[in-house]
Design a protein around this motif. Sequence first.
Motif, PDB file in Angstrom:
ATOM      1  N   GLY A 456     -19.148 -14.759  -5.906  1.00 21.98           N
ATOM      2  CA  GLY A 456     -18.528 -13.703  -6.688  1.00 21.98           C
ATOM      3  C   GLY A 456     -17.249 -13.205  -6.041  1.00 21.98           C
ATOM      4  O   GLY A 456     -16.923 -13.537  -4.901  1.00 21.98           O
ATOM      5  N   THR A 457     -16.520 -12.415  -6.818  1.00 22.26           N
ATOM      6  CA  THR A 457     -15.208 -11.908  -6.381  1.00 22.26           C
ATOM      7  C   THR A 457     -15.175 -10.396  -6.549  1.00 22.26           C
ATOM      8  O   THR A 457     -15.785  -9.846  -7.475  1.00 22.26           O
ATOM      9  CB  THR A 457     -14.077 -12.556  -7.203  1.00 22.26           C
ATOM     10  N   ARG A 458     -14.458  -9.749  -5.656  1.00 22.56           N
ATOM     11  CA  ARG A 458     -14.270  -8.300  -5.729  1.00 22.56           C
ATOM     12  C   ARG A 458     -12.767  -8.017  -5.679  1.00 22.56           C
ATOM     13  O   ARG A 458     -12.077  -8.448  -4.753  1.00 22.56           O
ATOM     14  CB  ARG A 458     -14.971  -7.589  -4.573  1.00 22.56           C
ATOM     15  N   VAL A 459     -12.276  -7.324  -6.683  1.00 24.06           N
ATOM     16  CA  VAL A 459     -10.874  -6.915  -6.755  1.00 24.06           C
ATOM     17  C   VAL A 459     -10.848  -5.399  -6.613  1.00 24.06           C
ATOM     18  O   VAL A 459     -11.563  -4.695  -7.345  1.00 24.06           O
ATOM     19  CB  VAL A 459     -10.226  -7.347  -8.085  1.00 24.06           C
ATOM     20  N   GLU A 460     -10.039  -4.902  -5.682  1.00 27.23           N
ATOM     21  CA  GLU A 460     -10.069  -3.464  -5.362  1.00 27.23           C
ATOM     22  C   GLU A 460      -8.667  -2.917  -5.205  1.00 27.23           C
ATOM     23  O   GLU A 460      -7.771  -3.605  -4.693  1.00 27.23           O
ATOM     24  CB  GLU A 460     -10.862  -3.239  -4.075  1.00 27.23           C
ATOM     25  N   MET A 461      -8.475  -1.714  -5.670  1.00 29.36           N
ATOM     26  CA  MET A 461      -7.212  -0.998  -5.472  1.00 29.36           C
ATOM     27  C   MET A 461      -7.510   0.392  -4.920  1.00 29.36           C
ATOM     28  O   MET A 461      -8.521   1.010  -5.243  1.00 29.36           O
ATOM     29  CB  MET A 461      -6.422  -0.876  -6.786  1.00 29.36           C
ATOM     30  N   THR A 462      -6.609   0.857  -4.050  1.00 32.16           N
ATOM     31  CA  THR A 462      -6.707   2.196  -3.473  1.00 32.16           C
ATOM     32  C   THR A 462      -5.345   2.857  -3.584  1.00 32.16           C
ATOM     33  O   THR A 462      -4.329   2.282  -3.158  1.00 32.16           O
ATOM     34  CB  THR A 462      -7.128   2.147  -2.002  1.00 32.16           C
ATOM     35  N   VAL A 463      -5.304   4.048  -4.153  1.00 39.06           N
ATOM     36  CA  VAL A 463      -4.036   4.756  -4.338  1.00 39.06           C
ATOM     37  C   VAL A 463      -4.284   6.235  -4.188  1.00 39.06           C
ATOM     38  O   VAL A 463      -5.372   6.742  -4.521  1.00 39.06           O
ATOM     39  CB  VAL A 463      -3.433   4.412  -5.730  1.00 39.06           C
ATOM     40  N   ALA A 464      -3.312   6.908  -3.627  1.00 34.49           N
ATOM     41  CA  ALA A 464      -3.411   8.375  -3.464  1.00 34.49           C
ATOM     42  C   ALA A 464      -3.009   9.038  -4.761  1.00 34.49           C
ATOM     43  O   ALA A 464      -1.934   8.776  -5.293  1.00 34.49           O
ATOM     44  CB  ALA A 464      -2.513   8.837  -2.325  1.00 34.49           C
ATOM     45  N   ILE A 465      -3.899   9.901  -5.294  1.00 31.92           N
ATOM     46  CA  ILE A 465      -3.600  10.584  -6.540  1.00 31.92           C
ATOM     47  C   ILE A 465      -2.922  11.896  -6.241  1.00 31.92           C
ATOM     48  O   ILE A 465      -3.111  12.501  -5.187  1.00 31.92           O
ATOM     49  CB  ILE A 465      -4.876  10.810  -7.369  1.00 31.92           C
TER      50      ILE A 465
END
Length: 472
Positions: A456-465
């Motif tokens: 399986g694959t995991r796509v992740e994003m992290t951004v400061a709101i």
Amino acid sequence: MSEWVSPIRMRDRSLSRPPASLTRQFALTGSAIMLVAMMTAGLFIAEMVSKATIENTASATALLLDSILEPLTQDLVTEEVLPAKQTAELDQLLGEDQFKERFPYLEIWKASGLIAYSTTPSLVGQRFTPPEGLVRALEGKVSAQYADGLERSNLIRNISGKYLEIYIPLREDRSGRVIAVAEIHESTASLEHELWWLRLKSWLVVGGATALIMMGLFGIVYRGNQLILLQRRQLQERLVEIEQTNRHNRILRDRARRASGRVAELTEDYLRRIGADLHDGPAQFIGLAALSVEHVRRAQAPAEREKELESLSSMLLEALRDIRTVSKGLMLPEIEGLPLPDIIGRVVSDHERRTGTKVDVHCGEISGAPTDAIKICAYRFLQEGLNNAFRHAGGNGQAVTCTLDGSALHLAVQDDGGTGTSGVAGLDFGLGLIGLRERVESLGGVFCVSQRTGGGTRVEMTVAIAEESQDG
């Protein structure tokens, strides 16, 4: 080429040099100054104490002998030397052990420097230059000083040892006029012992006071030095944080610049693909439909005309379907006023409806209001992530996770792997993972793709709101 060093780093380096401790500086300089001050004060106080002790001793001696000598020296008002009767009485009195041990030498001087009486008979009747103590005593003052062994009268008597010379004015009973001066040599054994103890006590007092002052000042300087060192460490830590923030800002600025360039390139590629899709799809069908119009016009029989019309309608419907498919990927639903959890739910429900698959959603509480740019980025991220999960893993184990850690928004799409599916209309919007990465990094976020353990694959994003500013 020489390496450029930022002013903040230069200040940080200058602050990192170990400074000379203020406590050590004060301990050295302050001790030296206080030692000099203590020596000066000690010598001055010891001298004052010695002088006061000698004067007190002289006053006590003068008070004692004045009561003895004055009655026996009244004849010196008219006589040059003391008469034999008074001389015998003095010899007898001064010859006693208690007097002789304490006062071994005694002379009575006339104002002219003539010795009218002496415990050394050879000096009686001789004249000497009046010593300083005699001059002061003739003025009615008691004076005391250590005996000068080089004085002529002392040389004649061959005085050895340390004695205290005390000059006592002797007065006439009736007028109170000074008629003679008694010079007494008092033994200083007990006086020296008393002076030694007084000097020792004065030095102990001065030393103790100096030590207390030094300890108090040292405590103040030590506390001040500790405060300065603490502030220095805090300033160094602050400078390190500023340097790290500046470095991070430079990285983000470069990343945003690269992302903006890539977004522009992707936009151009996207527009070219849209143009190619419109040209190769709807434009071809519309062109065929235009040719079919001529066939309809030329058809003679109603059945032939109906057949041509059905063909024309089919081509127009196909063109319309292609146009809708292309435009569907370009348009976003109305998400401006929606909270982020609702946007996530809308994307997931649309995906489930189109693909007939199931998506597990784990979304925590999202406080604050993300900007529209973050909402659009999250929308496109979920679209592309779920489409890839369906395309490459057949929708097996699709899951969406959304959490907020402080001001950092974490959004992830994952699957369990499997056989992919193709040919589903409306799923490929041409954005791609590269476009997603550039979109996320242009907002100062982090994008990553990883393979899960077990497949399986995991796509992740992290951004400061950041909360949107509201005009009001």
